[in-house]
Write a protein that holds these residues in place. Structure first.
Motif, PDB file in Angstrom:
ATOM      1  N   ILE A 213      49.549  20.255  40.022  1.00 56.49           N
ATOM      2  CA  ILE A 213      50.198  19.153  39.293  1.00 56.49           C
ATOM      3  C   ILE A 213      49.371  18.875  38.039  1.00 56.49           C
ATOM      4  CG2 ILE A 213      50.825  16.701  39.372  1.00 56.49           C
ATOM      5  CD1 ILE A 213      51.198  17.048  42.417  1.00 56.49           C
ATOM      6  N   PRO A 214      49.990  18.910  36.852  1.00 56.36           N
ATOM      7  CA  PRO A 214      49.220  18.667  35.616  1.00 56.36           C
ATOM      8  C   PRO A 214      48.664  17.248  35.559  1.00 56.36           C
ATOM      9  CG  PRO A 214      51.587  18.704  35.157  1.00 56.36           C
ATOM     10  CD  PRO A 214      51.420  19.147  36.587  1.00 56.36           C
ATOM     11  N   LYS A 216      48.267  14.700  33.552  1.00 54.31           N
ATOM     12  CA  LYS A 216      48.737  14.101  32.298  1.00 54.31           C
ATOM     13  C   LYS A 216      49.361  12.751  32.602  1.00 54.31           C
ATOM     14  CE  LYS A 216      49.677  18.569  30.081  1.00 54.31           C
ATOM     15  NZ  LYS A 216      50.738  19.447  29.529  1.00 54.31           N
ATOM     16  N   LYS A 218      51.608  11.193  31.113  1.00 60.21           N
ATOM     17  CA  LYS A 218      53.052  11.150  30.893  1.00 60.21           C
ATOM     18  C   LYS A 218      53.831  11.941  31.941  1.00 60.21           C
ATOM     19  CE  LYS A 218      52.678  10.481  25.886  1.00 60.21           C
ATOM     20  NZ  LYS A 218      53.027  11.004  24.539  1.00 60.21           N
ATOM     21  N   SER A 219      53.104  12.572  32.859  1.00 55.75           N
ATOM     22  CA  SER A 219      53.764  13.394  33.879  1.00 55.75           C
ATOM     23  C   SER A 219      54.217  12.530  35.063  1.00 55.75           C
ATOM     24  CB  SER A 219      52.802  14.486  34.363  1.00 55.75           C
ATOM     25  OG  SER A 219      53.297  15.120  35.502  1.00 55.75           O
ATOM     26  N   LYS A 220      55.495  12.631  35.419  1.00 55.37           N
ATOM     27  CA  LYS A 220      56.027  11.862  36.548  1.00 55.37           C
ATOM     28  C   LYS A 220      55.424  12.336  37.868  1.00 55.37           C
ATOM     29  CE  LYS A 220      60.497  10.568  34.560  1.00 55.37           C
ATOM     30  NZ  LYS A 220      61.969  10.664  34.680  1.00 55.37           N
ATOM     31  N   SER A 221      55.244  13.660  37.997  1.00 53.59           N
ATOM     32  CA  SER A 221      54.682  14.209  39.239  1.00 53.59           C
ATOM     33  C   SER A 221      53.250  13.723  39.452  1.00 53.59           C
ATOM     34  CB  SER A 221      54.722  15.738  39.215  1.00 53.59           C
ATOM     35  OG  SER A 221      54.062  16.239  38.063  1.00 53.59           O
ATOM     36  N   PHE A 222      52.491  13.540  38.350  1.00 51.90           N
ATOM     37  CA  PHE A 222      51.120  13.021  38.438  1.00 51.90           C
ATOM     38  C   PHE A 222      51.118  11.612  39.029  1.00 51.90           C
ATOM     39  CE2 PHE A 222      48.003  10.219  36.336  1.00 51.90           C
ATOM     40  CZ  PHE A 222      46.821  10.761  36.808  1.00 51.90           C
ATOM     41  N   TRP A 223      51.974  10.737  38.500  1.00 49.55           N
ATOM     42  CA  TRP A 223      52.013   9.353  38.976  1.00 49.55           C
ATOM     43  C   TRP A 223      52.580   9.253  40.386  1.00 49.55           C
ATOM     44  CZ3 TRP A 223      49.022   5.971  37.055  1.00 49.55           C
ATOM     45  CH2 TRP A 223      48.666   6.015  35.705  1.00 49.55           C
ATOM     46  N   TYR A 225      52.339  11.547  42.819  1.00 50.57           N
ATOM     47  CA  TYR A 225      51.315  11.990  43.775  1.00 50.57           C
ATOM     48  C   TYR A 225      50.184  10.965  43.873  1.00 50.57           C
ATOM     49  CZ  TYR A 225      48.484  15.201  46.493  1.00 50.57           C
ATOM     50  OH  TYR A 225      47.765  15.776  47.513  1.00 50.57           O
TER      51      TYR A 225
END
Length: 435
Positions: A213-214, A216, A218-223, A225
């Motif tokens: 998972i990047p 970043k 702005k990344s939805k997957s980051f937030w 997780y």
């Protein structure tokens, strides 16, 4: 590798068993460098005595351990020595397995970067080989089990050994990629001593890398997780705290444990930075400076997370060291945990600037602690200034040691991408200076 590890374990257990039966056990258990008001065995025994009488162990100002610890020893008090020896062995095995897995990840990542031509062409000597990494897990277990700090902590039956075991299992779970188990063990470590809360960031960064998972904002997957992992951690912490309440049928343990850690009311001398400073402090200034001192442990987490987001295990090592230096009631057992990781960074030795001097400082200070304590308390020919001076030197030595490793790590990473032989625009040799 199993046979050498078993041999190390047998030697470590034999040393501990021999010391338990010697006259040194009583001496070590009274040392202020080994046992603090938070984790001293005699305070656990006092708490158990109050519990057996039907009195809350937190009714006085003696016991400051968590309810789970007192109930653990309520059933295992007869086997306390065995419990501490097994705890140390489990910690070493957990670290061994964690570093074994970490080395595999490092080697795969290094191989991928070489294939993608991410490294400079002249850095072959900086590339780590399987042969040099092969014995690192064993060295880590050896550094932990046979470190005099660990041995003394075990012989003194300091509950710091249990805290170290919980953190070791948290590291193992994180490196194995288990978000659930790492959250549970991190919650347990936070419940035990509060400061491991700062290890949330490196664990999250490592797990994000494992899930590809990047990192970043702005990344939805980051937030997503991050929220899931934070929820697992907070739910685990709430469950553990509620379990403690049901065991005692009281919330008294919260001010007695966490209030005690944060407010630092007991100024018994130790190897930390708090006791002397607040003994000399005017009462109306103490709250402000307690906040300033406590912030030290948490202050470095965000800048380190930004700088080391690609290297979460090194970030974890630095953060554990910061906790052991700046916590309110440190002991040598805390130092032993981060020192066990030093063999993991053997590839940084060529970039370390002051490793010999700092090693000598730490060894000499360790030897002078009991000498200056005797001169102050028993001989009366010294005072608290002498003991605090050696404490301050010891902590400065640790800070410089970690700074040296941090500098060496960043320097190696820079050389890997830019090359070992740096030149200026005019073609002359350049020197790397990190600011």
């Amino acid at each position: 590798m199993a046979a050498p590890l078993v041999l190390v374990v047998l030697v470590a257990v034999t040393v501990r068993a021999a010391l338990y039966r010697s006259s040194l056990a009583a001496f070590i258990s009274e040392r202020v460098e080994v046992a603090s008001p938070l984790n001293a065995w005699k305070r656990v025994v006092e708490g158990l005595a109050l519990l057996d009488l039907g009195v809350s162990p937190y009714s006085g100002a003696i016991f400051h351990e968590t309810p789970l610890i007192i109930y653990l020893f309520h059933f295992l008090i007869e086997y306390a020595e065995l419990v501490f020896m097994v705890t140390d062995v489990l910690t070493a095995v957990a670290l061994y397995l964690a570093i074994q897995d970490f080395n595999k990840v490092v080697f795969k990542k290094q191989k991928l970067l070489i294939e993608l031509d991410k490294y400079a062409p002249d850095v072959a000597e900086l590339i780590r080989t399987p042969m040099e990494m092969h014995y690192i897990p064993l060295k880590v277990a050896l550094f932990y089990l046979l470190n005099p700090y660990t041995v003394m902590s075990c012989v003194a039956k300091s509950t710091c050994a249990i805290n170290n075991a919980v953190i070791a299992f948290f590291i193992l779970a994180a490196i194995k990629g288990s978000a659930f188990l790492s959250a549970v063990f991190l919650a347990l470590a936070t419940y035990q001593s509060l400061y491991p809360l700062t290890l949330f960031a490196p664990a999250l960064l490592y797990l994000l890398q494992r899930q590809f998972i990047p990192i970043k904002l702005k990344s939805k997957s980051f937030w997503l997780y991050t929220m899931q992992y934070a929820a697992l951690y907070l739910c685990s912490l709430v469950v553990i705290i509620c379990l403690s309440f049901f065991l005692l049928n009281s919330w008294d343990f919260i001010p007695s444990v966490y209030g005690f850690i944060l407010s630092v009311p007991d100024l018994t001398p130790n190897i930390g930075l708090f006791w002397y400073f607040f003994a000399e402090m005017f009462e109306h200034f103490s709250l402000f400076f307690v906040c300033v001192f406590q912030i030290n442990v948490f202050f470095y987490t965000i800048p380190l997370a930004i700088k080391l987001k690609e290297h979460p295990v090194f970030f974890m090592f630095v953060q554990i060291a910061i906790i052991s230096i700046f916590k309110s009631y440190p002991t040598v057992g805390d130092i032993a945990l981060y020192m066990a990781f030093l063999p993991v960074w053997t590839h940084l030795y060529r970039f370390l600037r002051n490793i010999f001097i700092l090693s000598c400082v730490l060894i000499v200070c360790s030897l002078l602690f009991p000498v200056l304590w005797h001169l102050w308390i028993y001989a009366g020919s010294a005072n608290s200034n002498f003991y605090y001076a050696i404490t301050l030197t010891f902590n400065i030595g640790q800070i410089l040691l970690i700074s040296d490793y941090f500098y060496a790590f960043l320097r190696r990473e820079y050389y890997l991408t830019h090359g070992l032989h740096l030149t200026r625009q005019d073609g002359t040799e350049a020197m790397l200076v990190l600011k």
